[in-house]
Design a protein around this motif. Sequence first.
Motif, PDB file in Angstrom:
ATOM      1  N   ARG A 130       3.173   9.365  -7.094  1.00 52.01           N
ATOM      2  CA  ARG A 130       3.347   9.776  -5.696  1.00 52.01           C
ATOM      3  C   ARG A 130       3.677   8.551  -4.849  1.00 52.01           C
ATOM      4  NH1 ARG A 130      -1.546   9.262  -2.537  1.00 52.01           N
ATOM      5  NH2 ARG A 130      -3.192   8.306  -3.796  1.00 52.01           N
ATOM      6  N   MET A 131       4.236   8.790  -3.693  1.00 55.31           N
ATOM      7  CA  MET A 131       4.698   7.697  -2.828  1.00 55.31           C
ATOM      8  C   MET A 131       3.644   7.239  -1.828  1.00 55.31           C
ATOM      9  SD  MET A 131       7.780   6.916  -3.743  1.00 55.31           S
ATOM     10  CE  MET A 131       8.554   6.091  -2.337  1.00 55.31           C
ATOM     11  N   THR A 132       2.564   8.024  -1.669  1.00 56.93           N
ATOM     12  CA  THR A 132       1.642   7.777  -0.551  1.00 56.93           C
ATOM     13  C   THR A 132       0.402   6.985  -0.957  1.00 56.93           C
ATOM     14  OG1 THR A 132       0.721   9.982  -0.952  1.00 56.93           O
ATOM     15  CG2 THR A 132       2.400   9.781   0.759  1.00 56.93           C
ATOM     16  N   SER A 133       0.566   6.011  -1.832  1.00 62.11           N
ATOM     17  CA  SER A 133      -0.546   5.123  -2.162  1.00 62.11           C
ATOM     18  C   SER A 133      -1.022   4.402  -0.897  1.00 62.11           C
ATOM     19  CB  SER A 133      -0.103   4.096  -3.206  1.00 62.11           C
ATOM     20  OG  SER A 133      -1.037   3.052  -3.318  1.00 62.11           O
ATOM     21  N   SER A 134      -2.334   4.383  -0.679  1.00 63.65           N
ATOM     22  CA  SER A 134      -2.858   3.771   0.546  1.00 63.65           C
ATOM     23  C   SER A 134      -2.721   2.251   0.533  1.00 63.65           C
ATOM     24  CB  SER A 134      -4.333   4.161   0.732  1.00 63.65           C
ATOM     25  OG  SER A 134      -5.101   3.737  -0.384  1.00 63.65           O
ATOM     26  N   ARG A 135      -2.816   1.625  -0.651  1.00 64.68           N
ATOM     27  CA  ARG A 135      -2.792   0.166  -0.712  1.00 64.68           C
ATOM     28  C   ARG A 135      -1.396  -0.396  -0.950  1.00 64.68           C
ATOM     29  NH1 ARG A 135      -7.840  -2.012  -4.219  1.00 64.68           N
ATOM     30  NH2 ARG A 135      -7.145  -0.501  -5.789  1.00 64.68           N
ATOM     31  N   LEU A 136      -0.523   0.396  -1.574  1.00 62.95           N
ATOM     32  CA  LEU A 136       0.847  -0.067  -1.805  1.00 62.95           C
ATOM     33  C   LEU A 136       1.784   1.141  -1.727  1.00 62.95           C
ATOM     34  CD1 LEU A 136       2.540  -2.586  -2.399  1.00 62.95           C
ATOM     35  CD2 LEU A 136       2.320  -2.075  -4.844  1.00 62.95           C
ATOM     36  N   PRO A 137       2.070   1.599  -0.499  1.00 61.23           N
ATOM     37  CA  PRO A 137       2.928   2.778  -0.328  1.00 61.23           C
ATOM     38  C   PRO A 137       4.276   2.597  -1.019  1.00 61.23           C
ATOM     39  CG  PRO A 137       1.895   2.165   1.751  1.00 61.23           C
ATOM     40  CD  PRO A 137       1.614   1.051   0.793  1.00 61.23           C
ATOM     41  N   GLY A 138       4.732   3.680  -1.664  1.00 63.91           N
ATOM     42  CA  GLY A 138       6.041   3.660  -2.319  1.00 63.91           C
ATOM     43  C   GLY A 138       6.085   2.856  -3.601  1.00 63.91           C
ATOM     44  N   LYS A 139       4.917   2.556  -4.169  1.00 68.14           N
ATOM     45  CA  LYS A 139       4.876   1.616  -5.301  1.00 68.14           C
ATOM     46  C   LYS A 139       5.643   2.112  -6.521  1.00 68.14           C
ATOM     47  CE  LYS A 139       0.397   3.253  -7.107  1.00 68.14           C
ATOM     48  NZ  LYS A 139      -1.008   2.866  -7.384  1.00 68.14           N
ATOM     49  N   VAL A 140       5.680   3.441  -6.751  1.00 72.65           N
ATOM     50  CA  VAL A 140       6.308   3.922  -7.984  1.00 72.65           C
ATOM     51  C   VAL A 140       7.821   3.729  -7.988  1.00 72.65           C
ATOM     52  CG1 VAL A 140       4.489   5.560  -8.558  1.00 72.65           C
ATOM     53  CG2 VAL A 140       6.417   6.316  -7.147  1.00 72.65           C
TER      54      VAL A 140
END
Length: 426
Positions: A194-204
């Motif tokens: 998913r794109m909504t990581s709190s610590r690193l948004p867009g990480k994937v």
Amino acid sequence: MTKRNIFLRSNRLYFEPLEEKHINPYYINWLNSSKITQYNSHGVFPNTKNKTLQYIQAIQEDSNTIVLAIFEQLSNVHIGNIAIQNIDFLNSTCEISILLGNRDYWSNGYGYEAFHEVIQHCFTKLNLNKVSAGTTSDNIGMQKVAKKLGMILEGTRRSEIQRDSRYFDIYLYGLLKNEYKKPKQKIVASIEARMTSSRLPGKVLKKINNIPSLELMINRVKRSKKLDEIIIATTTNKEDDSIIKWCKTNKIKYYRGSEDNVYKRVLNTHIVNNSDIIVELTGDCPLLDPMLIDQAIECYLNNDYEYVSNCIEETYPLGMAVEVFSLEALKTIADNRKLNNTDKEHVSPFFYTSNQYKTYNIVAPKNLFYPELSVTLDTIEDFKIIEKIDNYFDNDDYKIKDIIAVAKKNPQWLLINKDIHRKGLK
């Protein structure tokens, strides 16, 4: 909500004994539809609710007949019935017939799946030696199902059925218990992304040396010799549209489900995909070695464990987690209990915390024992060390031993993310 009385369950279907509660106008319409009943004996005389009730009462009193209502699991929609009839316990034989009434579910393999599950029940639970089925000579779909199941064409009853001023033969198929072969189990890796990581948004989709992290991971996972398919398990959040766009561009299968209930998302991913064995991966492991995937699958296949992983106790570098279990086992986590927040967020901890399953944790051999190295992608610090490791090699086909070797050669890299607090389970 109607309480389910589940008798059998397959990957995408469940089966309930046919009861009065299943009778509704849609069901009666199936029995009166010339299209739906064109290959069976229904539809010759009008069917009513009373006649159907009489039929159900009769089969409930008949010890030689079992009629099951077929339901699609995700929608809980009643899509048809399947019958085990003329059960002869003296000679260990029976006949099987099916009616798929909901045309929205035609041509999707549901008939084959229902037959397969019921045939297994006949051989393993009813201890029968032979199952038989018949179909008309113009029912090409049923003939294909019979052949796929390994049934043998034993005979033909000529000009047995009259329809629209024409006569059709009936083909008679049979299958013996010692001829029955279980289909090869479909082994599927799902990657939660998913794109909504709190610590690193867009990480994937963050690029590691000009390649999106998810692409790097999939390139490596594809080298597994034991996986049949890879599917991305993402969410319905609009933010994840970019993942879907990437999947479509790169021809990668995907499923969209709940953002908050990851258990349900992973479960539904594999129900829809008709998986048998699940290899659960997370999208924050771009450097995952496919050798570890094959190792875990082989351990699962060659033993009677219900859950195999290499991360109950971390002995490999972080970011090499692999978990293997069956779709059927995953379903049991939610059987007769309410999912808690740990289930919903982490999917599988109940396997190894409940003492209800046979589990096995793969421990890293001495040369790969290096849990102090973290190459899981949670933060910008993780990204920096992952990028350094990936940049060290000429291509993305490096192994875990190579990763450990280069990390030990550059011990200062470990300082980059050594103080990062991991949010996973303790």
